[in-house]
Write an enzyme that holds these catalytic residues in place. Structure first.
Site: not given
Ligand code: IMP
Ligand code: MG
Length: 172
Positions: A100, A149
C-alpha cells in the site's frame, strides 16, 4: 453491516498464483528458496504459492505491527516476531499480502539486507500503486488494484474477514 463486493474471485486468485509459482520456478532452477511470510495477511498466499511451486521451499514468518485497528497505516512499523533461522547466503522471497504505502516493506527490506541473503526478492498478492509513499521494487505481483480497502484471502479489517475465499471491497 458494511457491504462486501467481490473484486477478485477465488478461481482468479488461484490461477494467478499458479502463474507466479511458474515464474519463480523459472527464476530459481536449483532452489531452495526461503519464503518469508509477513503475518498474518500473507498466510494463505504463502501456503498456496509454496504448494504451487516445484522449487524446494523453506517456510519462515515474521510478524510486524503497524496498522492497529484502522484502515490506514500509522506509519510506524515494529517487528513483533523475527525469523527462527539465519538466512545468510540463502535465496529469500518476502511474501506480502498487499503493498500500500510501501512503508512496511521498505522497513523490512532494510532489516533483511543486513542479514546478507544471497538474493532478496518481494512477492505480493496485491499492489495498490496509487497510495505509494516509499518506492519499493516488487518482483512478483499478483494483481494491481485500485485505491479501495479490500478484505479476504488473508486480508483483514480489525482481524475480521481473513477467511473469505474471494477478495472483496469493504464498503461502509
Ligand atoms: P503499507 O505499509 O502501507 O504498504 O501497508 C501494508 C500492510 O497494510 C499490508 O500488509 C496490510 O496488512 C495492510 N493493508 C493495506 N491496504 C489494505 C487493504 O486494502 N486491506 C487490508 N489490509 C491492508
Ligand atoms: Mg498486513
Amino acid at each position: 453491516m458494511p457491504s462486501l463486493r467481490v473484486l477478485l474471485p477465488a478461481e482468479k486468485i488461484h490461477a494467478r498464483i499458479a502463474e507466479l509459482a511458474a515464474q519463480i520456478d523459472r527464476d530459481y532452477p536449483s532452489g531452495p528458496v526461503y519464503l518469508v511470510g509477513i503475518l498474518k495477511g500473507a498466510c494463505f498466499f504463502l501456503s498456496d504459492l509454496a504448494r504451487a511451486m516445484n522449487t524446494p521451499a523453506r517456510l519462515e514468518f515474521v510478524g510486524i505491527s503497524s496498522y492497529g485497528r484502522g484502515k490506514t497505516t500509522s506509519g510506524e512499523v515494529r517487528l513483533t516476531k523475527d525469523l527462527d533461522v539465519s538466512v545468510e547466503g540463502q535465496h529469500v522471497i518476502m511474501v506480502e499480502d498487499i503493498v500500500d504505502s510501501g512503508i512496511t516493506l521498505s522497513y523490512l527490506i532494510q532489516i533483511f539486507q543486513q542479514r546478507r541473503p544471497k538474493s532478496l526478492r518481494i512477492a505480493t498478492l496485491l499492489d495498490k500503486p496509487d497510495r505509494r509513499q516509499r518506492a519499493v521494487q516488487v518482483d512478483y505481483i499478483g494483481f494491481q488494484i485500485p485505491d479501495e480497502f479490500v478484505v479476504g484471502f488473508g486480508l483483514d479489517f480489525a482481524e475480521d474477514y481473513r477467511n473469505l475465499r474471494d477478495i472483496c471491497i469493504l464498503g461502509d
